[in-house]
Motif scaffolding. Structure first.
Motif, short mmCIF file in Angstrom:
data_model
loop_
_atom_site.label_atom_id
_atom_site.label_comp_id
_atom_site.label_asym_id
_atom_site.label_seq_id
_atom_site.Cartn_x
_atom_site.Cartn_y
_atom_site.Cartn_z
N ILE A 168 -36.72 42.63 74.13
CA ILE A 168 -37.74 41.66 74.51
C ILE A 168 -39.07 42.06 73.89
N THR A 169 -39.70 41.11 73.22
CA THR A 169 -41.01 41.31 72.61
C THR A 169 -42.00 40.46 73.38
N VAL A 170 -43.00 41.11 73.97
CA VAL A 170 -44.05 40.41 74.72
C VAL A 170 -45.33 40.51 73.90
N ARG A 171 -45.93 39.35 73.63
CA ARG A 171 -47.15 39.31 72.83
C ARG A 171 -48.27 38.66 73.63
N GLY A 172 -49.48 39.02 73.27
CA GLY A 172 -50.65 38.43 73.89
C GLY A 172 -51.89 38.91 73.17
N LEU B 106 -46.54 51.00 63.39
CA LEU B 106 -45.41 51.67 62.74
C LEU B 106 -44.65 52.59 63.70
N ARG B 107 -45.23 52.89 64.85
CA ARG B 107 -44.59 53.77 65.82
C ARG B 107 -43.90 52.98 66.93
N GLY B 108 -44.01 51.65 66.91
CA GLY B 108 -43.43 50.83 67.95
C GLY B 108 -41.92 50.86 67.95
N GLU B 109 -41.34 50.94 69.14
CA GLU B 109 -39.89 50.90 69.28
C GLU B 109 -39.54 50.22 70.59
N PHE B 110 -38.33 49.77 70.71
CA PHE B 110 -37.87 49.13 71.93
C PHE B 110 -37.42 50.22 72.90
N THR B 111 -38.05 50.27 74.08
CA THR B 111 -37.72 51.26 75.10
C THR B 111 -37.63 50.58 76.46
N THR B 112 -36.95 51.23 77.39
CA THR B 112 -36.84 50.66 78.74
C THR B 112 -38.20 50.63 79.44
N ALA B 113 -39.06 51.59 79.17
CA ALA B 113 -40.39 51.63 79.79
C ALA B 113 -41.36 50.69 79.09
N GLY B 114 -41.04 50.30 77.86
CA GLY B 114 -41.93 49.45 77.09
C GLY B 114 -42.79 50.26 76.15
N SER B 115 -42.97 49.76 74.97
CA SER B 115 -43.76 50.42 73.95
C SER B 115 -44.86 49.46 73.52
N LEU C 58 -32.85 35.79 80.67
CA LEU C 58 -34.03 35.11 81.21
C LEU C 58 -34.77 35.99 82.21
N ASP C 59 -34.02 36.63 83.10
CA ASP C 59 -34.63 37.54 84.07
C ASP C 59 -35.25 38.74 83.36
N ALA C 60 -34.58 39.25 82.34
CA ALA C 60 -35.10 40.40 81.59
C ALA C 60 -36.43 40.04 80.92
N GLY C 61 -36.52 38.86 80.37
CA GLY C 61 -37.76 38.42 79.74
C GLY C 61 -38.89 38.29 80.75
N ALA C 62 -38.59 37.74 81.92
CA ALA C 62 -39.61 37.61 82.97
C ALA C 62 -40.07 38.99 83.46
N ARG C 63 -39.12 39.92 83.63
CA ARG C 63 -39.50 41.28 84.05
C ARG C 63 -40.37 41.96 83.00
N ALA C 64 -40.07 41.75 81.74
CA ALA C 64 -40.85 42.36 80.66
C ALA C 64 -42.28 41.82 80.67
N LEU D 286 -43.90 40.59 83.24
CA LEU D 286 -44.57 41.15 84.42
C LEU D 286 -44.95 42.62 84.21
N ALA D 287 -44.09 43.38 83.56
CA ALA D 287 -44.38 44.80 83.30
C ALA D 287 -45.57 44.93 82.35
N ALA D 288 -45.63 44.10 81.34
CA ALA D 288 -46.76 44.13 80.40
C ALA D 288 -48.06 43.77 81.12
N GLU D 289 -48.01 42.71 81.92
CA GLU D 289 -49.20 42.30 82.68
C GLU D 289 -49.64 43.40 83.63
N ALA D 290 -48.70 44.04 84.30
CA ALA D 290 -49.02 45.11 85.24
C ALA D 290 -49.70 46.28 84.53
#
Length: 121
Positions: free
Chosen positions: A8-12, A35-44, A70-76, A78-82
Motif C-alpha cells: 500500500i502506497t499512501v501519498r499526501g 531512495l531508501r524507501g521500502e515497503f514495511t509493516t510499520a510503514g516507511s 480494502l481494509d489494509a488500504g484504510a488501515r494504512a 489511518l496509520a499515516a495520518e496518526a
C-alpha cells in the motif's frame, strides 16, 4: 486458503508547517530519502521537503481474501495520518493505492526463473 501480500502506497502533502517543523523535516530528510524507501509493516516514510511538500508512506500488509485489500488500504491511511498527527504535522489530500502481489504479473527475470524450476520430461 493462502495468505496474500499487499503493498500500500499512501501519498499526501504537508500543509501549514511552521518554520520549526519545516526545519525539523529538512534536518531528518536523509533518513527519509526516496531512495531508501521500502515497503514495511510499520510503514516507511519518504519525502523531499526541500523540493516539494509531498510525502509517501509505504506499507506491507497481508490478508486471506482479495477483499482484505480494502481494509489494509484504510488501515494504512489511518496509520499515516496518526504518524503525522502525533508529530503535529499538517497534511492534506491523503490518497492510497494498493497492490495485491498475488495478482501482479511476473517480471521477465521471474518468468525465466519459474520456467527453469519446472520439471522437465
Amino acid at each position: 486458503m493462502s495468505t496474500r501480500t499487499f503493498r500500500i502506497t499512501v501519498r499526501g502533502s504537508f500543509d501549514g508547517l511552521t518554520p520549526e517543523q519545516h526545519a525539523e523535516l529538512l534536518a531528518r530528510a536523509p533518513e527519509h530519502d526516496m531512495l531508501r524507501g521500502e515497503f514495511t509493516t510499520a510503514g516507511s516514510l519518504t519525502y523531499d521537503i526541500a523540493a516539494r511538500p509531498f510525502f509517501t508512506f509505504r506499507f506491507l500488509e497481508s490478508g486471506e481474501t482479495e477483499e482484505d485489500i480494502l481494509d489494509a488500504g484504510a488501515r494504512a491511511e489511518l496509520a499515516a495520518e496518526a504518524w503525522l498527527e502525533e508529530r503535529g504535522y499538517g497534511f492534506k489530500r491523503i490518497t492510497s493505492q494498493s497492490q495485491d502481489l498475488s495478482l501482479a504479473p511476473l517480471a521477465k527475470r521471474q518468468r525465466r526463473a519459474a520456467a527453469a524450476a519446472l520439471p522437465r520430461d
